[in-house]
Design a protein around this motif. Structure first.
Motif, PDB file in Angstrom:
ATOM      1  N   MET A 278       0.882  -1.492   0.214  1.00  0.00           N
ATOM      2  CA  MET A 278       0.060  -0.013   0.149  1.00  0.00           C
ATOM      3  C   MET A 278       1.353   1.106  -0.272  1.00  0.00           C
ATOM      4  N   ASN A 279       0.567   2.710  -1.355  1.00  0.00           N
ATOM      5  CA  ASN A 279       1.800   3.460  -0.846  1.00  0.00           C
ATOM      6  C   ASN A 279       1.075   4.465   0.288  1.00  0.00           C
ATOM      7  N   SER A 280       1.702   5.347   0.322  1.00  0.00           N
ATOM      8  CA  SER A 280       1.498   6.611   0.910  1.00  0.00           C
ATOM      9  C   SER A 280       0.398   7.472   0.996  1.00  0.00           C
ATOM     10  N   ARG A 281      -0.223   7.064  -0.054  1.00  0.00           N
ATOM     11  CA  ARG A 281      -1.887   7.984  -0.573  1.00  0.00           C
ATOM     12  C   ARG A 281      -2.784   7.037  -0.030  1.00  0.00           C
ATOM     13  N   GLY A 282      -2.805   5.552   0.074  1.00  0.00           N
ATOM     14  CA  GLY A 282      -3.675   4.719   0.557  1.00  0.00           C
ATOM     15  C   GLY A 282      -4.236   4.695   2.277  1.00  0.00           C
ATOM     16  N   TRP A 283      -2.914   4.685   2.346  1.00  0.00           N
ATOM     17  CA  TRP A 283      -2.853   4.975   4.277  1.00  0.00           C
ATOM     18  C   TRP A 283      -3.207   6.227   4.782  1.00  0.00           C
ATOM     19  N   GLN A 284      -3.020   7.847   3.720  1.00  0.00           N
ATOM     20  CA  GLN A 284      -3.532   9.313   3.901  1.00  0.00           C
ATOM     21  C   GLN A 284      -4.956   8.390   3.945  1.00  0.00           C
ATOM     22  N   GLU A 285      -5.437   8.044   2.743  1.00  0.00           N
ATOM     23  CA  GLU A 285      -7.421   7.916   2.946  1.00  0.00           C
ATOM     24  C   GLU A 285      -7.706   6.515   3.753  1.00  0.00           C
ATOM     25  N   VAL A 286      -6.810   5.517   4.120  1.00  0.00           N
ATOM     26  CA  VAL A 286      -7.338   5.403   5.989  1.00  0.00           C
ATOM     27  C   VAL A 286      -7.405   5.736   6.632  1.00  0.00           C
ATOM     28  N   ILE A 287      -6.317   6.608   6.848  1.00  0.00           N
ATOM     29  CA  ILE A 287      -6.787   7.185   8.275  1.00  0.00           C
ATOM     30  C   ILE A 287      -7.463   8.454   8.213  1.00  0.00           C
TER      31      ILE A 287
END
Length: 89
Positions: free
Chosen positions: A1-10
């Motif tokens: 998962m890229n950093s954009r995916g983690w941002q969306e989850v957060i």
């Protein structure tokens, strides 16, 4: 998962948490309002009951006064009848 995916989850978790907090606050305030209305309604019923009790007490007091007046009148009449009967003897 890229950093954009983690941002969306957060972001989704944050928004979900915020929605839960807002819903909780709204429900809490609505419950407090309902409790306050219930207390006001109960106080109004108690006040109405107390007023009726006072009115009934006043009516009973008036009736007792009338009864006492009638009883005093009867006492004087009985006393005068007794006096007349004693004079006849």
């Amino acid at each position: 998962m890229n950093s954009r995916g983690w941002q969306e989850v957060i972001g989704a978790v944050g928004i979900f948490g915020m929605v839960i907090v807002i819903v909780t606050i709204v429900v809490w305030n609505m419950a407090a309002t309902w409790r306050a209305r219930a207390i006001l309604a109960r106080d109004y019923e108690y006040r109405t009951l107390a007023e009726k009790a006072n009115q009934n007490q006043d009516a009973i007091e008036r009736k007792l006064t009338d009864i006492n007046e009638h009883l005093a009148d009867l006492r004087t009449r009985v006393h005068s009848v007794e006096r007349v009967l004693k004079e006849i003897e």
